[in-house]
Write an enzyme that holds these catalytic residues in place. Structure first.
Site, PDB file in Angstrom:
ATOM      1  N   CYS A 121      12.078  10.289  10.247  1.00  0.00           N
ATOM      2  CA  CYS A 121      12.572  11.222   9.540  1.00  0.00           C
ATOM      3  C   CYS A 121      13.727  12.027  10.292  1.00  0.00           C
ATOM      4  O   CYS A 121      14.622  11.446  10.570  1.00  0.00           O
ATOM      5  CB  CYS A 121      11.399  12.110   8.991  1.00  0.00           C
ATOM      6  SG  CYS A 121      11.806  13.072   7.521  1.00  0.00           S
ATOM      7  N   HIS A 142       7.127   8.192   6.728  1.00  0.00           N
ATOM      8  CA  HIS A 142       6.401   8.624   7.928  1.00  0.00           C
ATOM      9  C   HIS A 142       5.107   7.783   7.968  1.00  0.00           C
ATOM     10  O   HIS A 142       4.136   7.922   7.320  1.00  0.00           O
ATOM     11  CB  HIS A 142       5.979   9.901   7.504  1.00  0.00           C
ATOM     12  CG  HIS A 142       6.916  11.087   7.476  1.00  0.00           C
ATOM     13  ND1 HIS A 142       7.326  12.039   8.662  1.00  0.00           N
ATOM     14  CD2 HIS A 142       7.719  11.626   6.440  1.00  0.00           C
ATOM     15  CE1 HIS A 142       8.039  12.703   8.267  1.00  0.00           C
ATOM     16  NE2 HIS A 142       8.396  12.529   6.999  1.00  0.00           N
ATOM     17  N   GLU A 149       3.228   7.809  10.785  1.00  0.00           N
ATOM     18  CA  GLU A 149       2.293   8.924  11.402  1.00  0.00           C
ATOM     19  C   GLU A 149       1.525   9.542  10.327  1.00  0.00           C
ATOM     20  O   GLU A 149       0.499  10.142  10.848  1.00  0.00           O
ATOM     21  CB  GLU A 149       3.018   9.778  12.421  1.00  0.00           C
ATOM     22  CG  GLU A 149       3.377  10.853  11.899  1.00  0.00           C
ATOM     23  CD  GLU A 149       5.003  10.764  11.294  1.00  0.00           C
ATOM     24  OE1 GLU A 149       5.346   9.727  11.001  1.00  0.00           O
ATOM     25  OE2 GLU A 149       5.707  11.736  10.978  1.00  0.00           O
TER      26      GLU A 149
END
Lengths: 83, 227
Positions: B86, B194, B196
């Site tokens: 990002c 994302h 994560e």
């Protein structure tokens, strides 16, 4: 002291979603004559006198102020008026 | 394996990144403040999402000029892994570690939802745990994720298999549905969605875990096996 004015615009051919939104809004206000709208940035710098002002400002634009992948820039240098 | 999660003023996905590596994967990880940092002893660098420097001027542009970027460039030049997610991807673009730039999303909206992605290249150190053309679901959360590059750069990306993730239903107007690209050397990955935030099935998806597992697997194969 010099006053430097930098104008940054998106390159021709790079889509400008903000410009498109502005154009649509202007149309809805009745300004049908607007064929295109492009959004850019205006930056004012006050810099100490330097023998290579133009060269230094160009370097500032290339290194930080503009992104050469998507943006063009131009700048004007004038004597700063002391307030 | 030891990961550094770089924290800039305005980073806000740093703890998610740390949690994924440290708690879910069980690897060593540290949050590293961008100032006065020493990255020599880390095996991989993670640039998290967020709004470094408030997205002033252009997203990632101010962070890209910080001193820590010099070290990250050195780390990358040694062939060690760097993952930017990002805002981290935006920083990598602004720093010139990856080609191209980000524009505002086509619909001008900040978008925050899950997207289906295709693993377009599963031979990288970040994706080798995925199947070829595997479709995965990661959350996206961005206002400027509309990837742009000129025709010449795009051809080069395709030619060198640098497009690693693509959107199945392009949400933001990105050129060629690009969601993530890698450098030519194959050790710097920038990714807008994302991974994560997709490491535990209980909160929606664990499809992102394989990104981190791939990094670790690759590192183990080249380091531990030789010991």
């Amino acid at each position: 002291m010099k006053k430097v004015t930098v104008f940054i615009t998106l390159k021709q051919g790079v889509l400008d979603p903000q410009g498109k939104a502005i154009q649509t809004s202007l149309h809805s206000l009745g300004f049908q004559e607007v064929e295109d709208a492009r959004v850019g940035k205006y930056i004012e710098l006050h810099v100490e006198d330097h023998e290579n002002v133009d060269e230094r400002v160009k370097e500032m634009c290339d290194k930080l102020l503009a992104n050469p992948v998507i943006e063009d820039y131009r700048f004007e240098v004038e004597e700063a008026v002391r307030s | 394996m030891k990961f550094a999660v770089i924290v800039f003023p305005g980073s806000n996905c740093d703890r998610d990144m740390y949690h994924a590596v440290k708690d879910v994967l069980g690897e060593e990880a540290e949050l590293v403040w961008y100032e006065n940092s020493n990255l020599e002893n880390y095996d991989a660098i993670l640039l998290p999402g967020g709004f470094s420097y408030g997205d002033y001027l252009r997203s990632g542009s101010v962070a890209a000029t910080s001193d820590v970027m010099k070290q990250i460039k050195e780390h990358a030049a040694k062939g060690k892994p760097v993952l930017g997610v990002c805002n981290g991807f935006q920083i990598l673009l602004e720093a010139g570690l990856l080609p191209g730039a980000m524009l505002r999303n086509k619909n001008l909206a900040f978008m925050c939802h899950q997207e289906a992605l295709r693993v377009a290249n599963n031979t990288t150190i970040f994706t080798q745990s995925y199947a070829e053309n595997e479709v995965v679901r990661f959350p996206i959360a961005h206002g400027e994720g509309n990837y742009y590059c000129d025709e010449e750069t795009l051809n080069e990306l395709k030619q060198h298999h640098q497009i690693v993730f693509t959107y199945e239903n392009n949400p933001n107007g990105s050129t060629s549905d690009i969601a993530g690209i890698i450098n030519k050397q194959g050790n710097v990955l920038g990714l807008m969605p994302h991974p994560e935030r997709a490491v535990e099935a209980i909160i929606g998806s664990d499809d992102g875990l394989k990104v981190f597992q791939s990094i670790v697997r690759n590192w183990r194969e080249s380091h531990v096996a030789n010991v």
